[in-house]
Design an enzyme around this catalytic site. Structure first.
Site, PDB file in Angstrom:
ATOM      1  N   CYS A 176       0.816  -1.219   0.000  1.00  0.00           N
ATOM      2  CA  CYS A 176       0.000   0.000   0.000  1.00  0.00           C
ATOM      3  C   CYS A 176       0.849   1.270   0.000  1.00  0.00           C
ATOM      4  CB  CYS A 176      -0.896   0.027   1.231  1.00  0.00           C
ATOM      5  SG  CYS A 176      -2.099  -1.277   1.341  1.00  0.00           S
ATOM      6  N   VAL A 214       0.432   4.192  -2.731  1.00  0.00           N
ATOM      7  CA  VAL A 214      -0.216   5.458  -2.382  1.00  0.00           C
ATOM      8  C   VAL A 214       0.650   6.647  -2.795  1.00  0.00           C
ATOM      9  CG1 VAL A 214      -0.915   6.914  -0.440  1.00  0.00           C
ATOM     10  CG2 VAL A 214      -1.640   4.526  -0.533  1.00  0.00           C
TER      11      VAL A 214
END
Length: 515
Positions: A154, A158
């Site tokens: 993640c 991101v």
């Protein structure tokens, strides 16, 4: 609290008086949780079993409770470990990779090689390029892989880290250290999709980046690729390879992680088994590729069919029908008759199914798991006259899967009693079980709380399974795998029958052990 002369496991250790005292003392720090009246807790707990709560529960959209899926990089790690001398490398935090390693190790009871470049707070702000530069060189220096399979978590996704640019930059600054190392890479954001999406993304990228262009391919009419998909049953990989060998020696499994998680005792070997990189590099030359998991290879299929212009087929060799289709596809592609050995195996499975049919017929099941796993297992249950009452697929694809499942259920005489629940989690299943009970559940270890809550017996088939040993060593594919499934399920039915008939002179009218 522990005695070196007598090591006590956790179950008994925490029942010791000193631990019970610690637990009692903790209550004063639990605040609101300790202040709730037990009567109110019992009242709410009972309400959660009602149809009123079920409607609210099934309408829930903003939160997931007890998900029946894992995140993308987990699947990417499995792909990496399916190739010889390959180290999976996750561009992200060390904690994420520790989770992936632990998850696999607890299921397979074997070490899981995988590294990360340990992105921290500063990398989250400024990007992880420096981590990638150091990480790839360290990985190569320490573990000397032939290939490093890079995926992301993640954090890297991101902030928008560009893997391709980062790897090029890392190679340029590596002073030649990475020149002979293959580094396929894939973006695998954890916040979308699931572990099967990550498997698909990594397999697609690996094949695209290792193989030459379509213009350079040289078709080998005898070569057939088999992609297993996200397969947690190592015995299934062995079974599929054994079946394939009966049709020829040019049928090659692409992404063969069997040996990596099933090594013998003795000196530990970092890299075990796996598809030879030379075979992976010539996958484009095959006449046909067969995927054993349609929905774990959606993007990979597009590369093979559209970019490579290669014949492509999907088979799901679970149960009688699924295995028949796989065997007949190999027969068709190779032009060879079905070997006698397979005919004998098939006859044994049919005989076993006839023996067990009276016990499975009419039994209602709730089942959850990955899309392809469910298609295969539900097909098998229907073959046995069982009723798959609740089919929960948290990571169900938006297109195709539900229609495929409906086509299987249409073969059942009890199709109107079967319900498909795409996108739902195990907390939603809890409501279904209380309002429309079944006889048995089939699923992974996370159904354990459902069993304790509903008292519906749990048959552990799926991924992950942490609290039982060695099930992953068996096959659930092929005719031999069909007998395993039959054994697990039927004997669980008989176990429950014993439970229901154990009261002497009251319920023991079906004891089944009379001389």
């Amino acid at each position: 609290m522990q005695d070196v002369e007598k090591i006590v496991n956790g179950q008994k250790l925490f029942l010791k008086p000193e631990y019970q005292e610690v637990l009692k003392n903790k209550k004063q720090f639990e605040g609101a949780a300790g202040a709730v009246a037990p009567e109110k807790v019992a009242e709410i707990a009972e309400w959660t079993k009602s149809w009123e709560y079920r409607e609210k529960n099934l309408a829930r959209e903003a939160i997931t409770v007890n998900p029946a899926k894992a995140c993308q990089p987990l699947g990417a790690v499995m792909v990496g470990l399916g190739f010889e001398n390959t180290m999976p490398y996750v561009h992200g935090s060390h904690g994420c990779v520790a989770y992936f390693r632990t998850y696999f190790t607890r299921h397979f009871k074997e070490p899981t090689p995988c590294v990360s470049d340990s992105m921290s707070e500063s990398a989250a702000v400024f990007g992880g390029l420096s981590n990638m530069k150091d990480g790839l060189r360290n990985c190569n220096a320490l573990y000397k892989p032939d290939m490093i399979a890079v995926s992301t978590t993640c954090m890297a996704e991101v902030i928008g880290d560009d893997l391709n640019a980062f790897i090029i930059s890392a190679k340029e600054e590596a002073e030649g250290e990475l020149d002979n190392v293959l580094i396929p890479h894939a973006h695998t954001p954890s916040f979308v999709g699931s572990h099967i999406t990550g498997y698909d993304n990594m397999m697609k990228s690996t094949l695209e980046q290792l193989n030459p262009t379509k213009a350079e391919k040289v078709v080998d009419e005898e070569r057939i690729n088999i992609i297993p998909g996200f397969e947690p049953y190592l015995g299934s990989l062995r079974e599929i390879k054994n079946i394939a060998k009966l049709f020829g020696d040019k049928i090659i499994m692409i992404g063969d992680h069997e040996e990596q998680w099933d090594t013998g005792a003795g000196k530990y070997k970092l890299y075990a088994g796996g598809t030879k990189i030379a075979d992976a590099k010539t996958a484009i030359n095959a006449k046909t590729t067969i995927s054993l998991q349609k929905y774990s290879t959606v993007s990979t299929a597009k590369t093979i069919k559209n970019k490579w212009k290669q014949d492509y087929a999907t088979c799901n060799p679970i149960g009688l029908t699924g295995t028949d289709e796989f065997v007949m596809k190999l027969s068709e592609l190779t032009g060879k008759e079905v070997p006698e050995e397979l005919k004998v195996q098939r006859a044994r499975l049919v005989d076993a199914m006839q023996d067990s049919y009276p016990y499975m017929h009419g039994k209602k099941f709730a089942i959850w798991g990955d899309p392809d796993f469910l298609l295969g297992l539900v097909s098998f249950l229907v073959e046995m006259g069982s009723i798959p009452t609740h089919i929960v697929c948290h990571n169900a694809p938006r297109k195709g899967w539900e229609d495929d499942m409906k086509a299987i259920l249409a073969k059942s005489n009890s199709a109107d009693e079967c319900n498909i629940w795409p996108g739902k989690d195990l907390w939603a299943l809890r409501s279904l079980l209380f309002t429309e009970p079944v006889d048995f559940m089939i699923g992974n270890v996370y159904g354990k709380e459902l069993y304790r809550d509903t008292k519906i017996p749990l048959i552990r088939i799926g991924f992950p399974i942490f609290d039982r040993h060695h099930l992953h060593r068996y096959s659930m594919s092929g005719y031999e795998g069909g007998i395993n499934l039959l054994t697990w399920i039927t004997n669980s039915v008989l176990d429950q029958l014993d439970e229901e008939t154990k009261d002497i002179a009251q319920t023991d009218y079906f004891f089944d052990s009379v001389r």
